[in-house]
Design a protein around this motif. Structure first.
Motif, mmCIF file in Angstrom:
data_model
loop_
_atom_site.group_PDB
_atom_site.id
_atom_site.type_symbol
_atom_site.label_atom_id
_atom_site.label_comp_id
_atom_site.label_asym_id
_atom_site.label_seq_id
_atom_site.Cartn_x
_atom_site.Cartn_y
_atom_site.Cartn_z
ATOM 1 N N UNK A 165 -100.027 -28.327 35.286
ATOM 2 C CA UNK A 165 -99.140 -29.479 35.218
ATOM 3 C C UNK A 165 -99.698 -30.572 36.124
ATOM 4 N N UNK A 166 -99.366 -31.802 35.830
ATOM 5 C CA UNK A 166 -99.848 -32.936 36.623
ATOM 6 C C UNK A 166 -98.687 -33.562 37.388
ATOM 7 N N UNK A 167 -98.912 -33.788 38.685
ATOM 8 C CA UNK A 167 -97.872 -34.331 39.537
ATOM 9 C C UNK A 167 -98.078 -35.801 39.848
ATOM 10 N N UNK A 216 -105.626 -42.885 34.034
ATOM 11 C CA UNK A 216 -105.379 -41.507 34.458
ATOM 12 C C UNK A 216 -104.449 -40.824 33.455
ATOM 13 N N UNK A 217 -103.390 -41.518 33.088
ATOM 14 C CA UNK A 217 -102.436 -41.004 32.108
ATOM 15 C C UNK A 217 -103.117 -40.750 30.765
ATOM 16 N N UNK A 218 -103.917 -41.697 30.329
ATOM 17 C CA UNK A 218 -104.585 -41.570 29.039
ATOM 18 C C UNK A 218 -105.600 -40.434 29.048
ATOM 19 N N UNK A 219 -106.328 -40.282 30.154
ATOM 20 C CA UNK A 219 -107.313 -39.209 30.243
ATOM 21 C C UNK A 219 -106.629 -37.850 30.156
ATOM 22 N N UNK A 220 -105.461 -37.744 30.771
ATOM 23 C CA UNK A 220 -104.726 -36.486 30.723
ATOM 24 C C UNK A 220 -104.352 -36.135 29.280
ATOM 25 N N UNK A 256 -105.904 -37.082 26.630
ATOM 26 C CA UNK A 256 -107.154 -36.731 25.947
ATOM 27 C C UNK A 256 -107.565 -35.286 26.243
ATOM 28 N N UNK A 257 -107.235 -34.815 27.451
ATOM 29 C CA UNK A 257 -107.627 -33.466 27.865
ATOM 30 C C UNK A 257 -106.579 -32.408 27.501
ATOM 31 N N UNK A 258 -105.482 -32.837 26.889
ATOM 32 C CA UNK A 258 -104.434 -31.891 26.525
ATOM 33 C C UNK A 258 -103.534 -31.478 27.665
ATOM 34 N N UNK A 259 -103.584 -32.215 28.765
ATOM 35 C CA UNK A 259 -102.709 -31.948 29.906
ATOM 36 C C UNK A 259 -101.500 -32.869 29.787
ATOM 37 N N UNK A 260 -100.431 -32.347 29.235
ATOM 38 C CA UNK A 260 -99.309 -33.206 28.849
ATOM 39 C C UNK A 260 -98.010 -32.915 29.588
ATOM 40 N N UNK A 261 -98.061 -32.040 30.602
ATOM 41 C CA UNK A 261 -96.864 -31.732 31.383
ATOM 42 C C UNK A 261 -96.886 -32.513 32.689
ATOM 43 N N UNK A 320 -95.699 -41.125 21.645
ATOM 44 C CA UNK A 320 -94.622 -40.321 21.053
ATOM 45 C C UNK A 320 -94.051 -39.348 22.073
ATOM 46 N N UNK A 321 -92.734 -39.318 22.196
ATOM 47 C CA UNK A 321 -92.096 -38.452 23.202
ATOM 48 C C UNK A 321 -92.472 -36.994 23.005
ATOM 49 N N UNK A 322 -92.636 -36.560 21.746
ATOM 50 C CA UNK A 322 -92.943 -35.154 21.499
ATOM 51 C C UNK A 322 -94.345 -34.761 21.950
ATOM 52 N N UNK A 323 -95.157 -35.753 22.317
ATOM 53 C CA UNK A 323 -96.510 -35.443 22.795
ATOM 54 C C UNK A 323 -96.527 -35.091 24.278
ATOM 55 N N UNK A 324 -95.366 -35.208 24.937
ATOM 56 C CA UNK A 324 -95.288 -35.001 26.385
ATOM 57 C C UNK A 324 -94.238 -33.966 26.751
ATOM 58 N N UNK A 325 -94.432 -33.352 27.900
ATOM 59 C CA UNK A 325 -93.419 -32.525 28.530
ATOM 60 C C UNK A 325 -93.074 -33.177 29.867
ATOM 61 N N UNK A 326 -91.791 -33.437 30.093
ATOM 62 C CA UNK A 326 -91.361 -34.133 31.303
ATOM 63 C C UNK A 326 -90.543 -33.208 32.192
ATOM 64 N N UNK A 327 -90.923 -33.183 33.454
ATOM 65 C CA UNK A 327 -90.281 -32.355 34.474
ATOM 66 C C UNK A 327 -89.864 -33.268 35.620
ATOM 67 N N UNK A 328 -88.571 -33.310 35.918
ATOM 68 C CA UNK A 328 -88.108 -34.111 37.051
ATOM 69 C C UNK A 328 -86.976 -33.372 37.749
#
Length: 320
Positions: free
Chosen positions: A14-16, A43-47, A49-54, A78-86
């Protein structure tokens, strides 16, 4: 693979974004960073591209600044392309009838979403009081999975009991866990998570950069930040460990930071890696491909113990 991991299809890392944004408990005060959208959008776009979407953030980071910065990028994909943790942070909860509803409404607005994939109780200020705040959020579908952060084993069990009475459960745990700070393992929390189908997210696996290989006695953390105060005096004690990690990294054509991350993955956790630069995303992506041997894991932990460095921070308590 448990229910959360299967249904959300979470990546290994996951990315913080604690270091994104400024203000109280924000990137400038804690990390000494001063970054805007122009620097962070790549940074967001590279993530992606790398499949790091959390992505992991909290309402309290920069008092909303971190969520706002992340949200500015979230709204363009698209919202479904991301996982959001807060996170719901009890210490900033307003004195209203439904403080949980109030805080998540602010997160929704800043993150440009109407559902949070993993919503955390940030700390165990009062488990019996605050855990029930997430029950209506989960039942209404505003929250897919509930997590607790910085809770010890007894507090995790109590939170899970409270949720179980409503047909819910704690699905995720998030604690400070690194080579230098393994108290969640010593306390049996990692084993408890595994036995109960909970995903353990490890934060500060790089100790805010102290285990990245980028800082040493000749290159200390910039003065004026919390991490400089926390780690600069310990840099001499870390030299042997960092050198061993550097030697190990050569074998895997990687970096010191990647070894620290790969260790956390090997321990059965999902590391949350803070990213403010494109190369840090690349580091994380490569770390997910490194499979350390049991001998290497033992060597790293032995050297880490020998440092005698204590990285318990002012917001947390010992787990064991």
């Amino acid at each position: 693979m448990n229910e959360l991991e299967k249904n959300l299809n979470i990546p290994k890392i996951a990315l913080g974004v604690w270091a994104w944004g400024s203000g109280a408990v924000g990137g400038d005060q804690v990390f000494g960073n001063h970054m805007g959208a122009d620097e962070l959008r790549p940074v967001f776009q590279k993530a992606l591209d790398e499949g790091l979407n959390l992505w992991d953030t909290a309402a309290v980071y920069g008092m909303g600044a971190s969520e706002t910065m992340l949200g500015d990028f979230v709204k363009d994909v698209p919202r479904e392309s991301l996982l959001l943790s807060t996170k719901f942070t009890p210490q900033i909860a307003e004195e209203v009838e439904n403080p949980g509803e109030k805080m998540i409404a602010g997160s929704f607005e800043r993150l440009h979403t109407d559902v949070i994939d993993i919503y955390w109780i940030h700390n165990p200020a009062d488990v019996a009081k605050w855990t029930p705040e997430l029950i209506p959020l989960a039942k209404s579908g505003k929250v897919k999975y509930i997590g607790v952060s910085n809770h010890n084993l007894a507090e995790i069990q109590l939170a899970n009991q409270i949720l179980a009475e409503e047909g819910l459960k704690v699905s995720a745990l998030q604690n400070h866990y690194s080579l230098l700070h393994r108290s969640s393992e010593d306390a049996g929390i990692l084993e408890f998570a595994k036995e109960n189908g909970m995903t353990f997210f490890s934060y500060m696996v790089l100790e805010q950069g102290a285990l990245s290989g980028n800082y040493d006695t000749a290159h200390p953390f910039p003065t004026g930040s919390d991490r400089a105060e926390a780690y600069n005096n310990s840099l001499p004690q870390l030299e042997t460990l960092i050198q061993a990690m550097a030697d190990m990294a050569k074998k895997y054509q990687g970096t010191v930071a990647q070894i620290a991350i790969a260790w956390a993955i090997a321990k059965g956790t999902v590391p949350i890696v803070g990213v403010t630069k494109v190369n840090q995303v690349e580091d994380a992506a490569h770390a997910a491909t490194i499979n350390l041997t049991s001998e290497e894991i033992t060597q790293l932990e032995k050297l880490a113990d020998q440092t005698k460095v204590n990285t318990l921070r002012n917001w947390e308590k010992p787990m064991a």
